[in-house]
Design an enzyme around this catalytic site. Structure first.
Site, PDB file in Angstrom:
ATOM      1  N   HIS A 168      20.145 -70.237  -7.988  1.00  0.00           N
ATOM      2  CA  HIS A 168      19.036 -69.732  -7.268  1.00  0.00           C
ATOM      3  C   HIS A 168      18.763 -68.035  -7.075  1.00  0.00           C
ATOM      4  CE1 HIS A 168      15.377 -70.100  -4.488  1.00  0.00           C
ATOM      5  NE2 HIS A 168      15.939 -71.148  -3.877  1.00  0.00           N
ATOM      6  N   ASP A 390       6.388 -81.441 -19.382  1.00  0.00           N
ATOM      7  CA  ASP A 390       6.268 -82.423 -20.476  1.00  0.00           C
ATOM      8  C   ASP A 390       7.147 -82.050 -21.837  1.00  0.00           C
ATOM      9  OD1 ASP A 390       5.342 -84.167 -22.430  1.00  0.00           O
ATOM     10  OD2 ASP A 390       3.301 -83.212 -22.608  1.00  0.00           O
TER      11      ASP A 390
END
Length: 459
Positions: A168, A390
């Site tokens: 993170h 995608d």
């Protein structure tokens, strides 16, 4: 204890390091003073689920396609192939070593149809769908360790699951989404990402000298507060996870618990945050005068800044925490509008100067961890676009957090995320984690708020 969900076996292959496909710069790149605070020194995780497709890449192995795309992506995001080093004052920097990201391919004994109704956080068997973390030479999972882990798990039906773990300190949710979009573009055949990554971490650094102009209760807590917290002594085995769904009907009911001036001026995030904070406080049965807090993230992107604006392509952490607080009894006894007003005021407090003051506070106080005692922490990722990643390998049916909230085993932090419920209804999920003794009371409180009120509490 987990909420009821499918259980299946996953056979994971050997972990391998995927290096950049071309030579990359060798340099030391300091993180920003937002990036390297103590509370971000962990790995966030995500799950993306895809149905089999008859598209252009039909028949291709998703693990092979994504592994090749990863090597290409690391040419542009070469920092993700490096390792964190810690210097004086606990300052973190990325040494760009080109050692690579960790990659694994796997096979799961399950079909996508078997997971219908369970495609929301906490995701079934998520630990099996994510690469295990590796320790560095000092025993740390942060310093001298890989920054990025990817696992591609093939399903029996021809679909697959993409699992990601990322340190993170290197990126927040919009930054991760930017990287994943680039990875998808390269997997679909692009020569380069449509948005080039920009480091620019110097734009989020403390002033010299630091100038703290606001109070920052988001980082202030005492050992006495920790001792009084209801979750301090609860064992993991005594915690229960439950996904809470807010569809149009539930959101409408929440609005009808509000006075007229708040009904249409409040966002779904504000409504849900206020409702869960209030219900969670009641369920945990804090003392009447105990100060309880809700803490949430405000993004710095797109805001007017006294310093240079963050450029397109910036993928670092660009946010601040802001806090609302109340005596527990007043929070629970007042109508929902009271909690909502506190949330809205806290959100409005997060100005450019407040955010800069928070950075100065962090550096002046040794990069502390954010407060967790008697605090509910929430992050809205409904607009991050995780469901739109995608790879050209099939229709995406879920994209979002794997666990529903980092640190959720303590019942402290949650993501608010988009997903469909078992009936196929689109809505918002919050995967709440509470001690078993508190969960039923919490559910009762939420049920009361998500049903139409039988009277107007403001008459």
């Amino acid at each position: 204890m987990e909420s009821s969900s499918p259980v299946f076996a996953v056979r994971r292959g050997e972990l391998e390091l995927v290096a950049p496909a071309e030579p990359t710069p060798r340099e030391l790149k300091p993180l920003s003073d937002v990036d390297d605070q103590e509370g971000l020194r962990f790995y966030s995780s995500g799950i993306h689920v895809y149905r089999s497709s008859n598209g252009a890449k039909d028949g291709e192995d998703p693990a092979t396609v994504i592994r090749d795309a990863l090597a290409k992506a690391l040419v542009f995001y070469y920092t993700l192939a490096g390792r964190l080093r810690e210097g004086a004052g606990r300052k973190l920097a990325v040494e760009c070593t080109a050692e690579g990201a960790v990659f694994a391919e796997a096979d799961a004994d399950v079909r996508l149809d078997d997971l219908e109704g369970a495609l929301c956080p906490p995701f079934p068997c998520h630990e099996e769908l994510l690469c295990p973390l590796q320790q560095g030479s000092t025993g740390s999972y942060i310093v001298d360790c890989p920054l990025l882990y990817i696992q591609v798990t093939r399903l029996k039906c021809g679909g697959f699951i993409f699992g990601l773990r990322i340190n993170h300190t290197i990126a927040d949710a919009p930054g991760v989404m930017q990287f994943l979009k680039a990875l998808g573009e390269l997997a679909r055949g692009a020569a380069a990402p449509s948005v080039r990554p920009v480091w620019a971490r110097d734009l989020l650094t403390a002033r010299s000298p630091p100038c703290i102009t606001h109070d920052h209760p988001e980082y202030e807590f005492s050992t006495e507060e920790i001792a009084k917290d209801k979750l301090t002594s609860v064992l993991p085995k005594d915690m229960v996870r439950r996904p809470i769904f807010f569809g149009p009907k539930e959101i409408s009911a929440l609005r009808n618990h509000l006075p007229a001036h708040l009904r249409m001026s409040s966002s779904r995030f504000e409504l849900i945050t206020a409702a869960i904070w209030r219900s969670r406080t009641a369920a945990l049965a804090y003392g009447p005068e105990d100060e309880v807090r809700v803490q949430f993230i405000v993004n710095a992107r797109g805001r007017k800044r006294s310093q240079a604006p963050l450029p397109p392509g910036f993928y670092g952490n660009a946010f601040a925490f802001t806090v609302a607080s109340s005596a527990a009894a007043k929070l629970c006894e007042q109508p929902l509008g009271y909690a909502l007003e506190l949330v809205k005021k806290a959100k409005a407090k997060a100005t450019d100067e407040f955010m800069q003051s928070a950075v100065d506070y962090l550096v002046s106080n040794g990069r502390p961890h954010f407060a967790v005692a008697k605090t509910y922490i929430v992050s809205d990722v409904t607009r991050a676009g995780f469901e739109d990643v995608d790879f050209g390998l099939g229709e995406g049916v879920y994209g979002g957090p794997a666990k529903g909230g980092e640190g959720e085993i303590l019942g402290v932090a949650n993501y608010i995320t988009r997903a469909k419920n078992g009936k196929g209804e689109e809505g918002i999920f919050v995967a709440v984690c509470l001690p078993s003794y508190a969960m039923e009371r919490f559910q009762m409180e939420i049920d009361t708020l998500t049903h139409e009120p039988v009277f107007d509490p403001y008459v």
